[in-house]
Design an enzyme around this catalytic site. Structure first.
Site, PDB file in Angstrom:
ATOM      1  N   ARG A  55       0.831  -1.220   0.000  1.00  0.00           N
ATOM      2  CA  ARG A  55       0.000   0.000   0.000  1.00  0.00           C
ATOM      3  C   ARG A  55       0.863   1.267   0.000  1.00  0.00           C
ATOM      4  NH1 ARG A  55      -2.045   1.797   4.535  1.00  0.00           N
ATOM      5  NH2 ARG A  55      -2.590  -0.229   5.415  1.00  0.00           N
ATOM      6  N   TYR A 107      -9.806  21.240 -16.458  1.00  0.00           N
ATOM      7  CA  TYR A 107     -10.513  19.956 -16.482  1.00  0.00           C
ATOM      8  C   TYR A 107     -11.697  20.019 -15.517  1.00  0.00           C
ATOM      9  CZ  TYR A 107     -11.696  15.239 -15.172  1.00  0.00           C
ATOM     10  OH  TYR A 107     -12.398  14.109 -14.855  1.00  0.00           O
ATOM     11  N   ASP A 179      -1.113  21.440 -13.814  1.00  0.00           N
ATOM     12  CA  ASP A 179      -1.612  20.226 -14.457  1.00  0.00           C
ATOM     13  C   ASP A 179      -1.109  20.275 -15.900  1.00  0.00           C
ATOM     14  OD1 ASP A 179      -3.040  18.300 -15.895  1.00  0.00           O
ATOM     15  OD2 ASP A 179      -4.812  18.453 -14.603  1.00  0.00           O
ATOM     16  N   LYS A 204      -3.857   9.601 -19.680  1.00  0.00           N
ATOM     17  CA  LYS A 204      -3.929  10.226 -21.008  1.00  0.00           C
ATOM     18  C   LYS A 204      -2.649   9.920 -21.794  1.00  0.00           C
ATOM     19  CE  LYS A 204      -7.641  12.122 -19.214  1.00  0.00           C
ATOM     20  NZ  LYS A 204      -8.731  11.257 -18.896  1.00  0.00           N
TER      21      LYS A 204
HETATM   22  C1  LIG Z   1      -6.292  17.636 -17.675  1.00  0.00           C
HETATM   23  C2  LIG Z   1      -6.794  16.537 -16.791  1.00  0.00           C
HETATM   24  N1  LIG Z   1      -6.356  16.466 -15.514  1.00  0.00           N
HETATM   25  C3  LIG Z   1      -6.784  15.500 -14.687  1.00  0.00           C
HETATM   26  C4  LIG Z   1      -7.700  14.546 -15.085  1.00  0.00           C
HETATM   27  C5  LIG Z   1      -8.149  13.473 -14.127  1.00  0.00           C
HETATM   28  O1  LIG Z   1      -7.457  12.292 -14.424  1.00  0.00           O
HETATM   29  P1  LIG Z   1      -8.017  10.805 -14.162  1.00  0.00           P
HETATM   30  O2  LIG Z   1      -9.193  10.604 -15.035  1.00  0.00           O
HETATM   31  O3  LIG Z   1      -6.825   9.946 -14.488  1.00  0.00           O
HETATM   32  O4  LIG Z   1      -8.380  10.741 -12.713  1.00  0.00           O
HETATM   33  C6  LIG Z   1      -8.182  14.562 -16.389  1.00  0.00           C
HETATM   34  C7  LIG Z   1      -9.158  13.536 -16.813  1.00  0.00           C
HETATM   35  O5  LIG Z   1      -9.887  13.676 -17.760  1.00  0.00           O
HETATM   36  C8  LIG Z   1      -7.723  15.595 -17.266  1.00  0.00           C
HETATM   37  O6  LIG Z   1      -8.168  15.687 -18.540  1.00  0.00           O
END
Ligand SMILES: Cc1ncc(COP(=O)(O)O)c(C=O)c1O
Length: 381
Positions: A55, A107, A179, A204
């Site tokens: 974990r 997002y 991000d 992604k």
């Molecule tokens: C730019 C971005 N950040 C974070 C996330 C969240 O990631 P996850 O779906 O792997 O939890 C996404 C998901 O679509 C995203 O497009």
């Protein structure tokens, strides 16, 4: 060697060989998946290999973390069970109530979580982070601890100047988190521009094959927050699974070539789509008409990513119709995989979304570009 003189191998080199990961026992070129959840104690009651329980720690996960840290020019990286687990951990690990300044457009799923961050004792101000005066005005001296930006940001692909926001954040005694899911370390390394923490949905581009949910964070340097996040990940069990980590390592080997090709095709599509009479606007940072183009040129390495959006002249119904008529583009959410995806974004974001209703989000894959363009032109019909 000090930091200045350290040679950073190019991402393509790091990736193709997975940073040299292999199996010291058999000399296998491809490392095994470390599935064990528990580890033998030594006779003296110690754990001299450093692994205790799955974990908190896993050797396959470590291998991927080392690759991501090297790509991001980071001191360390941590792998999570999802991008959301990675992003939320930063805030859950803060040890005092903190004011956050965050990008207005980002997002949707994470923005929704931030809207409710009050339940964890924090507060948030959303601003247009391409407007530096608005960002500076949002600072609450002594309270603002985190700046959170996504660049280019979903689904308008707006650009935020990382170096400028880092300067504002640091002057306020705060950290800058970026991000960087859409740019990937092939195109932008936010730490080089002054960011403190970089977050990825590894689901992604990093994985790139639409078959792993995972997330990652990389830090410019170690410190109390980083240690808190590490502890929290172990307590929550938010670590990525070993098989997911192994698949991610396999996907990462081709990240450089995938991202270069996806960016090339997205730029090619953006040019051609922008002159079609059915299209009101193409949103792509590589287009000179894009409002963030100058920033994109500064902080994206001559590539502008594989994501673009279209705004349809005839409005929402026309956009939905195009998505329903395409035969090669796959109608699905998510992004960054080898198959091209199309999505009427407002439908998935739901009520209150800042996403224009006439917008189609396109994630360019690795199909023949002519086929992708012809499919859209047919659907515009
Ligand atoms: C730019 C971005 N950040 C974070 C996330 C969240 O990631 P996850 O779906 O792997 O939890 C996404 C998901 O679509 C995203 O497009």
């Amino acid at each position: 060697m000090d930091d200045q003189s350290r040679y950073h191998p190019k991402p393509r080199t790091i990736l193709a060989q997975a940073l040299g990961a292999g199996d010291p026992t058999t000399h296998a070129l491809v490392p095994p998946v470390h599935m064990s959840t528990t580890f033998l104690r030594d006779a003296d009651n110690g754990y001299h290999k450093g692994f205790v329980y799955g974990r908190t720690d896993n050797a396959t996960v470590h291998q991927v973390e080392a690759i991501i840290a090297a790509l991001e020019h980071a001191a360390d990286a941590m792998l999570f069970a999802s991008g959301m687990a990675a992003a939320t951990s930063v805030f859950l690990a803060l040890d005092k109530p903190t004011h956050i300044v965050a990008s207005q457009v980002q997002y949707w799923g994470f923005r929704e979580w931030l809207v409710e961050v009050g339940r964890y004792g924090h507060s948030v101000t959303f601003v247009d982070t391409s407007d530096l005066d608005a960002v500076a005005a949002a600072v609450r001296p002594g309270e603002t601890g985190i700046f959170w930006i996504e660049t280019p940001s979903n689904p308008l692909w707006s650009l935020t100047d990382i170096a400028a926001i880092a300067a504002i954040a640091h002057a306020a005694g705060a950290l800058l988190c970026v991000d960087s899911t859409v740019s990937t370390p092939i195109i932008t390394r936010p730490i080089d521009f002054g960011a403190d923490i970089v977050v990825h949905s590894a689901t992604k581009y990093l994985n790139g094959h639409s078959d792993v949910i995972a997330g990652a964070i990389a830090a410019a340097k170690d410190g109390p927050l980083w240690e808190n996040i590490q502890k929290l990940r172990g307590q929550l069990g938010a670590i990525a699974g070993p098989f997911e980590a192994w698949l991610l390592m396999r996907g990462l080997r081709t990240l450089d070539v995938r991202v270069r090709e996806q960016s090339r095709v997205a730029a090619w599509l953006a040019e051609r789509l922008s002159t079609h009479p059915a299209v009101a606007a193409v949103l792509y940072p590589g287009l000179k008409t894009h409002p963030g183009h100058a920033i994109a040129v500064r902080q994206m390495d001559g590539l502008f990513g594989g994501m673009l959006s279209l705004r349809m002249k005839a409005g929402e119904q026309a956009a939905v119709k195009v998505a329903s008529k395409v035969e090669i583009w796959r109608r699905a959410t998510s992004l960054g995989g080898v198959e091209s995806l199309i999505e009427h974004r407002a439908s998935i974001e739901g009520e209150g979304t800042p996403c224009p209703p006439d917008l189609l989000r396109l994630s360019t894959g690795l199909e023949e570009p002519d086929d992708l363009l012809a499919d859209l032109f047919r659907a515009f019909g």
